[in-house]
Every structure is written in structure tokens, then in C-alpha cells.
Design a protein around this motif. Structure first.
Motif, mmCIF file in Angstrom:
data_model
loop_
_atom_site.group_PDB
_atom_site.id
_atom_site.type_symbol
_atom_site.label_atom_id
_atom_site.label_comp_id
_atom_site.label_asym_id
_atom_site.label_seq_id
_atom_site.Cartn_x
_atom_site.Cartn_y
_atom_site.Cartn_z
ATOM 1 N N TYR A 66 41.832 37.735 42.948
ATOM 2 C CA TYR A 66 41.879 37.001 44.208
ATOM 3 C C TYR A 66 41.497 35.534 44.048
ATOM 4 O O TYR A 66 41.759 34.721 44.941
ATOM 5 C CB TYR A 66 40.998 37.668 45.265
ATOM 6 N N TYR A 67 40.922 35.171 42.905
ATOM 7 C CA TYR A 67 40.598 33.762 42.677
ATOM 8 C C TYR A 67 41.846 32.880 42.789
ATOM 9 O O TYR A 67 41.750 31.709 43.158
ATOM 10 C CB TYR A 67 39.979 33.576 41.290
ATOM 11 N N ALA A 68 42.991 33.440 42.465
ATOM 12 C CA ALA A 68 44.226 32.662 42.515
ATOM 13 C C ALA A 68 44.536 32.170 43.923
ATOM 14 O O ALA A 68 45.273 31.194 44.102
ATOM 15 C CB ALA A 68 45.400 33.503 42.006
ATOM 16 N N LEU B 241 37.004 44.781 46.336
ATOM 17 C CA LEU B 241 38.142 45.049 47.206
ATOM 18 C C LEU B 241 39.165 43.926 47.109
ATOM 19 O O LEU B 241 40.365 44.169 46.961
ATOM 20 C CB LEU B 241 37.673 45.233 48.651
ATOM 21 N N ALA B 242 38.703 42.678 47.161
ATOM 22 C CA ALA B 242 39.642 41.558 47.054
ATOM 23 C C ALA B 242 40.313 41.517 45.690
ATOM 24 O O ALA B 242 41.464 41.092 45.562
ATOM 25 C CB ALA B 242 38.912 40.240 47.323
ATOM 26 N N TRP B 243 39.606 41.932 44.654
ATOM 27 C CA TRP B 243 40.154 41.947 43.302
ATOM 28 C C TRP B 243 41.268 42.971 43.174
ATOM 29 O O TRP B 243 42.275 42.740 42.497
ATOM 30 C CB TRP B 243 39.025 42.284 42.325
ATOM 31 N N MET B 244 41.126 44.113 43.862
ATOM 32 C CA MET B 244 42.012 45.243 43.614
ATOM 33 C C MET B 244 43.144 45.413 44.615
ATOM 34 O O MET B 244 44.202 45.927 44.281
ATOM 35 C CB MET B 244 41.169 46.529 43.564
ATOM 36 N N ILE B 245 42.932 44.999 45.855
ATOM 37 C CA ILE B 245 43.952 45.245 46.873
ATOM 38 C C ILE B 245 45.137 44.305 46.666
ATOM 39 O O ILE B 245 44.957 43.127 46.348
ATOM 40 C CB ILE B 245 43.343 45.060 48.286
ATOM 41 N N PRO B 246 46.359 44.797 46.814
ATOM 42 C CA PRO B 246 47.508 43.883 46.785
ATOM 43 C C PRO B 246 47.326 42.828 47.871
ATOM 44 O O PRO B 246 47.075 43.167 49.029
ATOM 45 C CB PRO B 246 48.701 44.810 47.072
ATOM 46 N N ARG C 2 32.426 40.268 57.855
ATOM 47 C CA ARG C 2 31.874 38.966 57.502
ATOM 48 C C ARG C 2 32.044 38.706 56.003
ATOM 49 O O ARG C 2 32.462 37.620 55.585
ATOM 50 C CB ARG C 2 30.395 38.917 57.879
ATOM 51 N N GLU C 3 31.722 39.714 55.195
ATOM 52 C CA GLU C 3 31.819 39.527 53.750
ATOM 53 C C GLU C 3 33.262 39.344 53.304
ATOM 54 O O GLU C 3 33.558 38.504 52.441
ATOM 55 C CB GLU C 3 31.178 40.714 53.032
ATOM 56 N N LEU C 4 34.173 40.105 53.886
ATOM 57 C CA LEU C 4 35.578 39.999 53.488
ATOM 58 C C LEU C 4 36.185 38.671 53.920
ATOM 59 O O LEU C 4 37.030 38.112 53.218
ATOM 60 C CB LEU C 4 36.371 41.163 54.072
ATOM 61 N N ALA C 5 35.745 38.144 55.057
ATOM 62 C CA ALA C 5 36.255 36.848 55.502
ATOM 63 C C ALA C 5 35.907 35.755 54.510
ATOM 64 O O ALA C 5 36.640 34.764 54.387
ATOM 65 C CB ALA C 5 35.689 36.507 56.878
ATOM 66 N N ARG C 6 34.818 35.927 53.795
ATOM 67 C CA ARG C 6 34.412 34.918 52.808
ATOM 68 C C ARG C 6 35.405 34.800 51.665
ATOM 69 O O ARG C 6 35.426 33.791 50.961
ATOM 70 C CB ARG C 6 33.033 35.268 52.251
ATOM 71 N N VAL C 7 36.212 35.844 51.445
ATOM 72 C CA VAL C 7 37.198 35.798 50.366
ATOM 73 C C VAL C 7 38.628 35.847 50.903
ATOM 74 O O VAL C 7 39.555 36.214 50.193
ATOM 75 C CB VAL C 7 36.960 36.929 49.338
#
Length: 458
Positions: free
Chosen positions: A229-231, A297-302, A322-327
Motif C-alpha cells: 500500500y506504500y505505492a 490489511l492495507a498490505w494484503m487487500i486488493p 480511524r486506523e484504516l483512514a490513516r492508510v
């Protein structure tokens, strides 16, 4: 008298800072959910006069633009950062007065990114803090390989030079206050301790104790996988993130949960791995809400796949949102709370799988059971020791490589249990018979499984 308040962003392993005097303050590298920053300033009774970024972040979506908009603060962004929004550019040596006698000075520290900038805070001309972002960390530095592979060695050398510049220009007693290094994959390695100073780093940090060639060789050899997800983070930050929406998602009933699973969407159960193993919606995945939810989760989910969240309470949904919004996972498609029996249609059964210890795996081997041992740790962890005959698929690759897992009952392990639970849920959803090993890897040795050390494999 100055103050510095640390804002821990634990799930992502980062820190943000609020620093100021009696009436005004600056915020360094704010998170996406800026309400906590505003609350911190209110507790101090100060106005946020400046928001400063050390770099365009690769591991989270910044709240800097929105924080500056809401507070009227000047938004300080390194001059070399290519962004699409109005800001105040800062170059090496630029200064701003935060409050009476309190000055923030920009120090060019390329390495983590080409434009990376640290900030030295002085009170009455005396250095009182160094906000080093992804440059000089506690016992390490920010990784240099997140911008462009062809620039990695060049940026590693720049990290070495930047660390020396900070050490040369700042006194030994100045606290080093980095953004990364507390679990973030932006760090070359994890922080050694919780606090440090320029003087301590002079004595212990490879960037300051090794010559440039030795340092570069060591840092390049130690780089691990980059979360996928860094991309998406850098482009989102460069464009200018939209305000975050943390209002509750729509409520999903059992019928909707079923239909979303049937549509191939991700349904994520945030409960503990123990509760999930005991009974869950068939096809759902287990990412514990109190683990590194956003990272894995962000790393693995399409990317862009709709996600529905399941939890025991609305508060757990709100924390995860809240945590997911950060990524950049901004809005869950839906959510459901309560008991898992409420998330399935009448007449359906909950799925379940067993949990075990490494001693149970050893017992299965002694009985002659045919088992598949799946190691989902990263390659660097496996190189320090692994179970003979185990299959290795890092957790972040497993969803796309499920077909490579051999037939049979799969005993899946990681280093402590969290990632094994994620992997077990993926395998269970795919119809495999699975046992989740919920145990520390040191117990494999005690169980007589004789882990093999292979040395570093990249």
C-alpha cells in the motif's frame, strides 16, 4: 517555557509532535485523523500556528493539509517535494518563529527521500529538540529504498551524510524526536528504546559509528519487503488528501454480509484470534483490531476492494475505521456489531478451526500425522531459524499464493500468533483444513522442532 507533546500512532508505529510555547505551537508530521491533534493543542491552550512536514510520507496519509486549512496555520513543506496544493515551501536554513523566543529551523537531510527535511527547535538560541522524521532515528535511520530503486544506494549515502550533519550541528543533549522507527516499515530497523539524544546516537547509531561504505553495505543488506500500500500513500499525499470522514458506516445485516461475501468483497472480523477461531462467518478474514490492523490489511487487500467490518461493539468499529483512514481505506462499505451468530442467516452454521502450540505440532509429528507446516514470517525472520520441511510464504503474499500450499492439514505459524491467525482465516475461507499455532517461535525449540538457521535470504 517550551513544551513538546508526543502523539503516538501505535498501529502504524509512528509519532507526531506538538511543540510550542505559551500561546502558539507547531505540529510535526500530523496523522490523518487530526481531531486528536486539535484536542492536544486545546489542552495546552495554544494556537496551531504552523504545520510542518519532514517529507512526503510513504506509509500513511497525512492530515497536514486539512489541519492547516482548519486552523489557518502556515503549512511548511520541503521545497523539493513535488505536490499539487498551496503551501509554504521551506529550504535548508529557513526559520520561522513559533512563539516568543522559540524558533524552528529547517535542516536539509536527504536520504529517506531526496527532499527530506529535519527541523531543529531552539529556545533563546539554545537547541531543545530535533524533529528528524525519517532521517536519524533511534539506533537506526529511515529506509532509503521507498522512492526509486535506482536511487537506493545514492539515498543510503545521503542518509549517512545527513546523520553526520545533524550530529555536527546539534549539541549532544538535544533530544532526537523521529517520526518513524516504532514499528513502521519506513524504518531500516526498529527503534532500540523509546527516547534518545544526539549524544547517544553518536555512540550507538551505525550511521554515526561506521564509515559510509560500511554503513551503506549494512543498510542495503538489511532492507526487507515494502508494504504494497506504500505505492498509494506518496501520490495521495502529493495530490493533497481529502478531509477524513469518520462517521459510522452503514449497518449490515446477515443478508448483506452474505451478499458481500458472494460478490467477492472482503469481510473483516476484528475480534480476537481466539474468538474468531472458535466461531466466525465462513469466508471472513480475521485481522485483530488491537494488532497491526492498518499495516496488514492495507498490505494484503486488493487496493480499492470494498471492506465490511465485523466487531463486538461500535467502539471497535470506530477505532478500526480511524486506523484504516490513516492508510487511505477511507470508508468501510458496511459494518456489523454484536455476536457472530447475528451475522449469519437462519439455518447457517459458523465456521471454526483449532488453535495449537508448537508442542502440539511436535506431538503430531511423533504420532506420524501427515501435516503441512506453513511459515508466514518475512524472509529476514525465517533466515534466523525455521522448522525443517516447512513451507514459506510470507503473510503479505499468501492471498495470491494459496494454490502453492500443499494438500493436507495446514499448521500455520508466525513469530507470535497474530499473522498466523490472519493466514489461518485466509486458508479457512479457501476451504482448507487449518490449525493456527498461537505461540511464540522460541517455543518451537523447546518443543524439539529443531529450527534450522539458514542465514540471510533476500
Amino acid at each position: 517555557m517550551f513544551f513538546v507533546d508526543t502523539l503516538e500512532i501505535e498501529g502504524l508505529g509512528n509519532r507526531s509532535y506538538l511543540a510550542g510555547g505559551s500561546s502558539a505551537a507547531v505540529v510535526i508530521d500530523p496523522p490523518r485523523d487530526i481531531d486528536q491533534v486539535i484536542a492536544a493543542a486545546a489542552r495546552r491552550g495554544v494556537r496551531i500556528a504552523f504545520v510542518a512536514e519532514t517529507h512526503v510520507h510513504n506509509d500513511y496519509v497525512t492530515g497536514g493539509l486539512e489541519l492547516a486549512r482548519l486552523t489557518g496555520a502556515r503549512y511548511l513543506v520541503p521545497a523539493g517535494a513535488h505536490v499539487s496544493f498551496a503551501r509554504t515551501t521551506v529550504a535548508d536554513g529557513d526559520t520561522v518563529t513559533v512563539d516568543e523566543g522559540l524558533v524552528l529551523r529547517a535542516i536539509a537531510t536527504p536520504g529517506h527521500t531526496p527532499h527530506h527535511t529535519s527541523y531543529a527547535l531552539t529556545e533563546g538560541g539554545r537547541g531543545v529538540a530535533a524533529f528528524t522524521g525519517g532521517s536519524l532515528l533511534i539506533g537506526t535511520v529511515g529506509r532509503p529504498d521507498l522512492v526509486e530503486p535506482r536511487l537506493t544506494e545514492q539515498l543510503a549515502r545521503a542518509q549517512h551524510a545527513s546523520a553526520h550533519r545533524l550530529a555536527d550541528e546539534l549539541d549532544n543533549e538535544v533530544p532526537v524526536l523521529p517520526t518513524h522507527g516504532f514499528g513502521s516499515f519506513c524504518s531500516s530497523s526498529q527503534a532500540e528504546g523509546d527516547a534518545t539524544t544526539i549524544g547517544k546516537e553518536r555512540e550507538t547509531n551505525d550511521a554515526l559509528t561506521l564509515d559510509a561504505d560500511a554503513f551503506v553495505a549494512r543498510i542495503l543488506a538489511g532492507l526487507d519487503d515494502v508494504p504494497a500500500y506504500y505505492a498509494h500513500m506518496g501520490p495521495a499525499n502529493a495530490e493533497g488528501p481529502a478531509p477524513v470522514d469518520l462517521t459510522p458506516p452503514r449497518r449490515a445485516d446477515a443478508e448483506e454480509v452474505t451478499s458481500r461475501l458472494a460478490a467477492g468483497e472482503w469481510v473483516v472480523d476484528l475480534r480476537s484470534r481466539m474468538a474468531f477461531a472458535a466461531g466466525h462467518v465462513a469466508g471472513s478474514f480475521n485481522f485483530e483490531g488491537n494488532g497491526k490492523l492498518a499495516t496488514y490489511l492495507a498490505w494484503m487487500i486488493p487496493w480499492g476492494k470494498p471492506v465490511t467490518l465485523l466487531a463486538e461493539t461500535p467502539g471497535q468499529i470506530a477505532d478500526a475505521q480511524r486506523e484504516l483512514a490513516r492508510v487511505g481505506i477511507d470508508r468501510p462499505a458496511a459494518a456489523a456489531t454484536g455476536e457472530p451468530s447475528e451475522w449469519i442467516r437462519a439455518g447457517e452454521q459458523l465456521a471454526a478451526f483449532p488453535r495449537a502450540r508448537f508442542s502440539d505440532l511436535a506431538d503430531a509429528g511423533e504420532r506420524g500425522d501427515e501435516v503441512v507446516v506453513l511459515d508466514v514470517r518475512r524472509g529476514s525472520e525465517r533466515a534466523d531459524g525455521h522448522i525443517d520441511g516447512s513451507v514459506h510464504i510470507p503473510i503479505h503474499e499468501l492471498h495470491g499464493r494459496l494454490g502453492e500450499v500443499p494438500d493436507g492439514t495446514v499448521w500455520v505459524h508466525c513469530a507470535g500468533g497474530m499473522r498466523a491467525a490472519i493466514a489461518a482465516s485466509l486458508l479457512d475461507a479457501a476451504g482448507r483444513h487449518v490449525v493456527a499455532i498461537d505461540d511464540g517461535f522460541d517455543a518451537a525449540v523447546k518443543a524439539g522442532l529443531t529450527p534450522t538457521r539458514t542465514g540471510r535470504t533476500d
